[in-house]
Design a protein around this motif. Structure first.
Motif, PDB file in Angstrom:
ATOM      1  N   ALA A 177       0.812  -1.218   0.000  1.00 42.73           N
ATOM      2  CA  ALA A 177       0.000   0.000   0.000  1.00 42.73           C
ATOM      3  C   ALA A 177       0.839   1.259   0.000  1.00 42.73           C
ATOM      4  O   ALA A 177       0.312   2.348   0.213  1.00 42.73           O
ATOM      5  CB  ALA A 177      -0.930  -0.003   1.220  1.00 42.73           C
ATOM      6  N   GLY A 178       2.152   1.134  -0.237  1.00 38.53           N
ATOM      7  CA  GLY A 178       3.019   2.299  -0.268  1.00 38.53           C
ATOM      8  C   GLY A 178       3.207   2.826  -1.679  1.00 38.53           C
ATOM      9  O   GLY A 178       2.568   2.366  -2.635  1.00 38.53           O
ATOM     10  N   GLN A 179       4.114   3.788  -1.804  1.00 37.64           N
ATOM     11  CA  GLN A 179       4.331   4.425  -3.095  1.00 37.64           C
ATOM     12  C   GLN A 179       4.715   3.418  -4.173  1.00 37.64           C
ATOM     13  O   GLN A 179       4.206   3.482  -5.296  1.00 37.64           O
ATOM     14  CB  GLN A 179       5.423   5.495  -2.958  1.00 37.64           C
ATOM     15  CG  GLN A 179       5.860   6.144  -4.260  1.00 37.64           C
ATOM     16  CD  GLN A 179       4.803   7.068  -4.856  1.00 37.64           C
ATOM     17  OE1 GLN A 179       3.788   7.337  -4.221  1.00 37.64           O
ATOM     18  NE2 GLN A 179       5.052   7.554  -6.064  1.00 37.64           N
ATOM     19  N   ASN A 207      -0.142  11.375   0.526  1.00 36.89           N
ATOM     20  CA  ASN A 207       0.461  12.650   0.902  1.00 36.89           C
ATOM     21  C   ASN A 207      -0.294  13.786   0.216  1.00 36.89           C
ATOM     22  O   ASN A 207      -0.848  13.615  -0.870  1.00 36.89           O
ATOM     23  CB  ASN A 207       1.923  12.701   0.470  1.00 36.89           C
ATOM     24  CG  ASN A 207       2.777  11.630   1.132  1.00 36.89           C
ATOM     25  OD1 ASN A 207       3.561  10.970   0.479  1.00 36.89           O
ATOM     26  ND2 ASN A 207       2.622  11.454   2.436  1.00 36.89           N
ATOM     27  N   THR A 208      -0.310  14.930   0.858  1.00 42.58           N
ATOM     28  CA  THR A 208      -1.006  16.086   0.292  1.00 42.58           C
ATOM     29  C   THR A 208      -0.023  16.942  -0.516  1.00 42.58           C
ATOM     30  O   THR A 208       1.197  16.836  -0.362  1.00 42.58           O
ATOM     31  CB  THR A 208      -1.643  16.928   1.395  1.00 42.58           C
ATOM     32  OG1 THR A 208      -0.621  17.336   2.319  1.00 42.58           O
ATOM     33  CG2 THR A 208      -2.701  16.118   2.139  1.00 42.58           C
ATOM     34  N   LEU A 209      -0.577  17.775  -1.365  1.00 41.45           N
ATOM     35  CA  LEU A 209       0.226  18.717  -2.131  1.00 41.45           C
ATOM     36  C   LEU A 209       1.066  19.546  -1.171  1.00 41.45           C
ATOM     37  O   LEU A 209       0.532  20.140  -0.239  1.00 41.45           O
ATOM     38  CB  LEU A 209      -0.683  19.633  -2.953  1.00 41.45           C
ATOM     39  CG  LEU A 209      -0.003  20.743  -3.749  1.00 41.45           C
ATOM     40  CD1 LEU A 209       0.785  20.163  -4.902  1.00 41.45           C
ATOM     41  CD2 LEU A 209      -1.050  21.742  -4.265  1.00 41.45           C
ATOM     42  N   PRO A 210       2.395  19.580  -1.352  1.00 40.01           N
ATOM     43  CA  PRO A 210       3.219  20.338  -0.399  1.00 40.01           C
ATOM     44  C   PRO A 210       2.919  21.824  -0.473  1.00 40.01           C
ATOM     45  O   PRO A 210       2.766  22.385  -1.565  1.00 40.01           O
ATOM     46  CB  PRO A 210       4.650  20.038  -0.865  1.00 40.01           C
ATOM     47  CG  PRO A 210       4.526  19.644  -2.294  1.00 40.01           C
ATOM     48  CD  PRO A 210       3.199  18.957  -2.413  1.00 40.01           C
ATOM     49  N   ALA A 263       2.474   5.397   2.056  1.00 42.57           N
ATOM     50  CA  ALA A 263       1.618   6.463   1.535  1.00 42.57           C
ATOM     51  C   ALA A 263       1.988   6.734   0.089  1.00 42.57           C
ATOM     52  O   ALA A 263       3.149   6.584  -0.307  1.00 42.57           O
ATOM     53  CB  ALA A 263       1.760   7.743   2.369  1.00 42.57           C
ATOM     54  N   GLY A 264       1.004   7.138  -0.678  1.00 46.44           N
ATOM     55  CA  GLY A 264       1.237   7.488  -2.067  1.00 46.44           C
ATOM     56  C   GLY A 264       1.484   8.981  -2.220  1.00 46.44           C
ATOM     57  O   GLY A 264       0.974   9.793  -1.447  1.00 46.44           O
ATOM     58  N   ALA A 265       2.260   9.347  -3.227  1.00 45.76           N
ATOM     59  CA  ALA A 265       2.525  10.760  -3.503  1.00 45.76           C
ATOM     60  C   ALA A 265       1.259  11.449  -4.007  1.00 45.76           C
ATOM     61  O   ALA A 265       0.414  10.829  -4.671  1.00 45.76           O
ATOM     62  CB  ALA A 265       3.635  10.888  -4.535  1.00 45.76           C
TER      63      ALA A 265
END
Length: 423
Positions: A177-179, A207-210, A263-265
């Motif tokens: 379930a990771g990137q 992950n959210t938009l930085p 987590a996904g990007a």
């Protein structure tokens, strides 16, 4: 006789070599420059921000932004870069900072009377006073137990693959379930495979938009930017690896197992929407080939047991820094090194002391193997900046000490391979 042999030519190995060369050490670096990065599928992108993806040289003159300028490109915050671009950057960095890069692989590192003997893949032997082991992540691939031992025609790790177009028209199950899992699944789907995700996690994290780098004092104080993402926990991991090393071993193990989880990007989420078969909260119990050449997976999950038949499984299940998998080290070295602890994924990792020296004097470690000692930043390119100069300082201290007293490398007292603090 070399002062230092570096085993590995990825971001950590090249960074250590750049610092060692600048200090005038007689060194040799072995490995194919950025090999694992060159081998990634062309559709993949860096998850880290460009400003957190520099290799390290003493003057800071050969960062990713400097390379981008030579290409007429910009390495911008919030704009993902292709992994191929990053791999080419590493090659450019090596040509400018690393002398005597030998592309042969090392098959053995063993102690000898005056340091270490290293053996190349074609049998040539070299002697060196110190070794920096920077072998990257590939030796430490993690495949779930029910899938281990199955032929590669049925099961591979995500890092085994370059291009994925050979799976077009086939049914592929990606575990994780990771990137790596989410991006692999997206690329497979784009290239015409029937793709599903199986993951133990009960949800996908993204992950959210930085936020912008310049966003005002209050927002910056609430969630400061770091090379590992925003937030104060990440700030501590990114900026204070030396303090992390001083934490009790059980605390370090716990953080290693839980911090910066799968987590996904943010930029992958839209592409991943094309993957429609996502099965969460599920775990493979057994796996076996079928009579018609497919693979049967017995799966347990929230709705009870189920069966999945698939043509191929790609395990995108990360890496475990266990000494047992560092097969380049001789059995004498592996069995002598002190380890971090007994439990979790960090339990078989070597304990790393000040300046990245292992419990065997003269053997220095860099990259993933040091993450259970120095913290999560060592799982990423970002950690090379903290590691390289300090490791080379440790090498120089070791060389001065052994030269002044005529000592030879041998394990320190109490360095038998037992959990740290429990010997």
């Amino acid at each position: 006789m070399y002062d230092l042999v570096i085993v590995g030519a990825g971001p950590y190995g090249l960074s250590v070599a750049a610092h060692a060369a600048a200090r005038g050490l007689n060194l040799r670096t072995f490995g194919r420059s950025m090999a694992s990065w060159h081998a990634m599928p062309s559709g993949m992108f860096l998850k880290s921000e460009p400003w957190a993806s520099h290799l390290s040289d003493p003057r800071g003159a050969f960062g990713l932004d400097a390379y981008a300028a030579t290409r007429g490109a910009r390495a911008e915050h919030g704009v993902p870069l292709p992994v191929g671009f990053f791999a080419e950057y590493g090659d450019w960095f090596a040509r400018r900072t690393v002398p005597a890069l030998d592309e042969r692989l090392i098959t053995s590192v063993a102690p000898c009377a005056d340091g270490f003997e290293v053996v190349t893949e074609d049998g040539e032997r070299f002697r060196t006073r110190t070794v920096a082991l920077a072998v990257g992540v590939l030796p430490f691939m993690e495949i779930p137990a029910p899938l281990r031992g199955l032929p590669r025609e049925y099961v591979t790790h995500s890092s085994h693959h370059g291009e994925l177009d050979g799976f077009a028209g086939r049914d592929v199950t990606v575990v994780g379930a990771g990137q790596a899992a989410l991006e692999t699944a997206a690329i497979l789907t784009e290239q015409g495979a029937r793709t599903r995700i199986l993951a133990r996690s009960d949800r996908l994290n993204w992950n959210t938009l930085p936020p912008a780098l310049d966003r005002g004092l209050w927002q910056s104080l609430r969630a400061p930017h770091t090379g590992l993402g925003c937030g104060w926990h990440n700030r501590l991991y990114a900026d204070t690896p030396g303090l992390f090393r001083r934490l009790p071993a059980p605390t370090r193990e716990r953080i290693f197992d839980s911090a910066l989880g799968p987590a996904g990007a943010w930029w992958l989420r839209e592409r991943f929407a094309a993957v429609t078969d996502v099965r969460l909260g599920r775990r493979v119990v057994t796996a076996a080939p079928t009579a018609d050449g497919r693979l049967r997976l017995d799966v347990t999950g929230p709705d009870g047991p189920s069966v999945v038949e698939t043509d191929h499984v790609i395990a995108a299940t990360g890496f475990t820094p266990s000494l047992d998998r560092a097969e380049v080290l001789s059995p004498v070295l592996r069995e002598s090194l002190r380890t971090v602890g007994a439990g979790g994924r960090a339990g078989g990792a070597p304990e790393v002391g000040a300046l990245f020296e292992s419990s065997w004097p003269g053997l220095f470690l860099a990259g993933l193997l040091t993450a259970p000692s120095y913290g999560p930043s060592m799982r990423f390119v970002f950690g090379a900046g903290y590691t390289a100069g300090r490791l080379v300082r440790g090498v120089r201290q070791h060389l001065r000490a052994t030269s002044s007293r005529g000592a030879v490398g041998r394990p320190r007292t109490g360095a038998a391979r037992t959990p740290a603090g429990r010997a």
